[in-house]
Design a protein around this motif. Sequence first.
Motif: not given
Length: 280
Positions: A100-110, A251-257, A267-275
Amino acid sequence: MDPLHGDLLARLERFYDAVPRDVARAEEHGALVLFVRDGAGWPFYARPRLDAAEPPSLADIQSVRERQRELGLPEAFEWVHENTPDLLAVARSAGLGVLEAPLMVLDPAALPDPATLTDVPLRMLDPDAPGFAADVAARRAVAAVGFSAAGTATGDAGPAERDAAVTELDVAALDEERTRIADGRRVSALAGTAGQGALASGMAMRVDDVAEIAGVATLPSARRRGLGAAVTATLAHALRDAGTDLIFLSAGSEEIARVYLRVGFRRIATACIAEPTALI
């Protein structure tokens, strides 16, 4: 859900569906679609169909996995949890491990100036430059070494391991890379010095006015110098200059986020990657 937030997630869903379609065929398995690449290249995944009336079922997952095994493909699934919330439990019941990876969107102002993040030179890959093939090979080798030692901690692997990981690219792969950069569907960046070569790399895929930054990696020996953040910011600036309205990443983890927070991503959502569980 806030209507604006829902519209943003819908745009991301359309992007995920569009990216593979120019190089892969789509096979429908119930409420899932499996993308099968035509020819050599990084294999794709299965994800929810855009027009599915019902969420994917256990039978849908089993059908896709059988087909992936038949084709010799990784048993990989990707989706946005907020768009398909029922799939998480179904995937786990099928014996899949889910990141469950943090899905993040850019705020251009930042978005900061990359030069404020590191003193290491940064540059975009130029398909017309004489050293383009070597740059693409270096970008891939940095990613291979960086992702083999996940996280943000420093380590011993550095330029020697990168050089050992360099592989010669075939003409078709280089032509595809040149074409995608030339028509604006891809941008790539390197950070490095004349003495040490490429130390960090990253790329982005673009469809119309939406782009995903991916593959940002730093050699373990060069970490904690702001390189990952600087590469990400460099890519984001290039995308913004090209008219990209929505820029996101997973992001692969909260640390990387936390690295991406420094570059203006939220962060706006969660990207799920399943194997299969043994691979997670």
